[in-house]
Design an enzyme around this catalytic site. Sequence first.
Site, PDB file in Angstrom:
ATOM      1  N   HIS A  64      16.775 -11.218 -17.476  1.00 52.66           N
ATOM      2  CA  HIS A  64      16.164 -10.037 -18.300  1.00 52.66           C
ATOM      3  C   HIS A  64      15.829  -9.278 -17.292  1.00 52.66           C
ATOM      4  O   HIS A  64      14.344  -9.444 -16.590  1.00 52.66           O
ATOM      5  CB  HIS A  64      14.956 -10.279 -19.591  1.00 52.66           C
ATOM      6  CG  HIS A  64      15.410  -9.653 -20.523  1.00 52.66           C
ATOM      7  ND1 HIS A  64      14.757  -7.874 -20.709  1.00 52.66           N
ATOM      8  CD2 HIS A  64      16.250  -8.758 -22.086  1.00 52.66           C
ATOM      9  CE1 HIS A  64      15.073  -7.164 -21.364  1.00 52.66           C
ATOM     10  NE2 HIS A  64      16.069  -8.427 -22.602  1.00 52.66           N
ATOM     11  N   LYS A  93      21.868 -15.585 -26.569  1.00 50.43           N
ATOM     12  CA  LYS A  93      20.999 -15.368 -25.554  1.00 50.43           C
ATOM     13  C   LYS A  93      19.636 -14.799 -26.603  1.00 50.43           C
ATOM     14  O   LYS A  93      20.151 -14.333 -27.409  1.00 50.43           O
ATOM     15  CB  LYS A  93      20.844 -14.455 -24.282  1.00 50.43           C
ATOM     16  CG  LYS A  93      20.360 -12.504 -24.709  1.00 50.43           C
ATOM     17  CD  LYS A  93      20.121 -12.021 -23.836  1.00 50.43           C
ATOM     18  CE  LYS A  93      19.527 -10.650 -23.775  1.00 50.43           C
ATOM     19  NZ  LYS A  93      18.281 -10.435 -24.616  1.00 50.43           N
ATOM     20  N   ASP A  94      18.967 -15.015 -26.430  1.00 54.60           N
ATOM     21  CA  ASP A  94      17.262 -15.324 -27.729  1.00 54.60           C
ATOM     22  C   ASP A  94      16.879 -13.550 -26.974  1.00 54.60           C
ATOM     23  O   ASP A  94      17.388 -12.729 -25.747  1.00 54.60           O
ATOM     24  CB  ASP A  94      16.048 -15.842 -26.964  1.00 54.60           C
ATOM     25  CG  ASP A  94      15.806 -17.006 -27.457  1.00 54.60           C
ATOM     26  OD1 ASP A  94      16.873 -17.234 -28.297  1.00 54.60           O
ATOM     27  OD2 ASP A  94      15.193 -18.677 -27.299  1.00 54.60           O
ATOM     28  N   LYS A 118       0.532  -1.016   0.129  1.00 56.21           N
ATOM     29  CA  LYS A 118      -0.271   0.203  -0.389  1.00 56.21           C
ATOM     30  C   LYS A 118       1.121   1.334  -0.136  1.00 56.21           C
ATOM     31  O   LYS A 118       0.016   1.522  -0.602  1.00 56.21           O
ATOM     32  CB  LYS A 118      -0.682  -0.356   1.508  1.00 56.21           C
ATOM     33  CG  LYS A 118      -1.938   0.811   1.091  1.00 56.21           C
ATOM     34  CD  LYS A 118      -3.377   0.205   2.444  1.00 56.21           C
ATOM     35  CE  LYS A 118      -2.228   0.313   3.439  1.00 56.21           C
ATOM     36  NZ  LYS A 118      -3.456  -0.082   4.548  1.00 56.21           N
TER      37      LYS A 118
HETATM   38  C1  1AE Z   1      19.070  -3.700 -21.503  1.00 56.26           C
HETATM   39  C2  1AE Z   1      18.349  -5.463 -22.554  1.00 56.26           C
HETATM   40  C3  1AE Z   1      19.391  -5.084 -23.442  1.00 56.26           C
HETATM   41  C4  1AE Z   1      18.951  -6.158 -24.294  1.00 56.26           C
HETATM   42  O1  1AE Z   1      18.198  -7.047 -23.950  1.00 56.26           O
HETATM   43  C5  1AE Z   1      18.905  -6.285 -25.581  1.00 56.26           C
HETATM   44  O2  1AE Z   1      18.418  -6.502 -26.261  1.00 56.26           O
HETATM   45  C6  1AE Z   1      20.155  -5.460 -26.328  1.00 56.26           C
HETATM   46  O3  1AE Z   1      20.258  -4.933 -28.065  1.00 56.26           O
HETATM   47  P1  1AE Z   1      21.292  -4.097 -28.098  1.00 56.26           P
HETATM   48  O4  1AE Z   1      22.823  -4.556 -27.681  1.00 56.26           O
HETATM   49  O5  1AE Z   1      21.099  -2.720 -27.821  1.00 56.26           O
HETATM   50  O6  1AE Z   1      21.146  -4.267 -29.952  1.00 56.26           O
END
Ligand code: 1AE
Length: 414
Positions: free
Chosen positions: A265, A174-175, A99
């Site tokens: 993320h 990473k995806d 709250k």
């Molecule tokens: C803060 C998260 C950054 C991210 O997930 C991402 O896809 C960055 O992409 P670029 O390096 O800016 O192309």
Amino acid sequence: MTKPNLSGMCVATYRVHDDKADFAKKALSIAVGLTVGSWTDLPELRKAEMEKHLGRVVSIEEHQGDGAPGSRYADIRIAYPDINFSRDIPALLVTVFGKLSMDGKVRLIDLDVSEGFQSAFPGPKFGIQGVRDLLGVHDRPLLMSIFKSVIGHDLKGLEEQFYQQALGGVDLIKDDEILFENDETGINRRVAVCMEAARRASEQTGQKLLYAVNLTGPTSKLADQARLAISEGANALLFNVLAYGYDVLHELSADPDINVPIAAHPAMAGALYPSPHYGIAAPLLLGKLMRLAGADLVLFPSPYGSVVMPKEENLAIREMLLDESRAMRTSFPVPSAGIHPGLVPLILRDFGINSVVNAGGGVHGHPGGAAAGGQAFRQAITAAMNGVPLQTAAAEPGHEALKAAVDAWGVREV
Ligand code: 1AE
């Protein structure tokens, strides 16, 4: 003010902005209001029963500001008895900032959990050491590449993009966090083809690689999805923690069958941390709580790239993730967004070798393609580790990838 005994209590620190408030009164109203509700109106017998549940004001630090409207504030610390809430992060957050988060200019800036509360959280299953052991890389920052333009791709397209990234010598891929379940490239299908591409690339690079596949879908199916991905060979997961909640990360990370590192993320974090007056401070949101909930790697916007966060906040996140005094493994800080090879010396200076250099556009946008993008980063990391200016390293034979990157993006002065 006599200092209360804080054992068995979690302590929240708030920054309260108010030009006129009596901060002592405000602190007391938080301590009482978020625990026993009302104190003065209670009969003596009830008071004796409720005493153990009562919140305590630990300290109040007033700052008058510069006299300009809105500049007066106080940092108020309140201790909450553990017996008021169950040992899970939702219960803790609702107690200390449920709250209250809606009640004026109040920002949660820190949270110190008790030993008892922390004992319910094993923290990261792998941590920095475990991730390094999986990769066999111990002497430099890691390099992560991000899949880009993945929506609408078929499996073949994803596999090729993965292979090119892997050839560049990255440690992790990473995806993109916006790749969700779909008929064409669902989690098990893309894990199978990407891990095969990883195997082929490894024959060329001699390197190991972790693929953090995005774990998505309804909460009730996440653990099954993770097991499915692992059965297909997934060796890491990416998770949009704030969209689901810390407790979901905690359950995934504590699950003995989900025996792969989890990268957190920060999607949605901007709805919570940027205001000086409201929300939750970034070091708590993306540092302390992510680690407590079990993230092995934590992404956040760096101070240098396209989406930026002030440097002090970045360094405070790093501090929370690396603090050795906590009885749990450390997590990798992953300063991200708009990172290119010319920023590597800054990242190394500010974050040290226990960090992950993470780039999407900075890999795929390389004039020579994604493989050259990864190579440029690796060359930049080696140069920065040896104290060699990137322009000097770029001029050396065999450093054409770095040269092209420096020409394209420049080098940010350290
Ligand atoms: C803060 C998260 C950054 C991210 O997930 C991402 O896809 C960055 O992409 P670029 O390096 O800016 O192309």
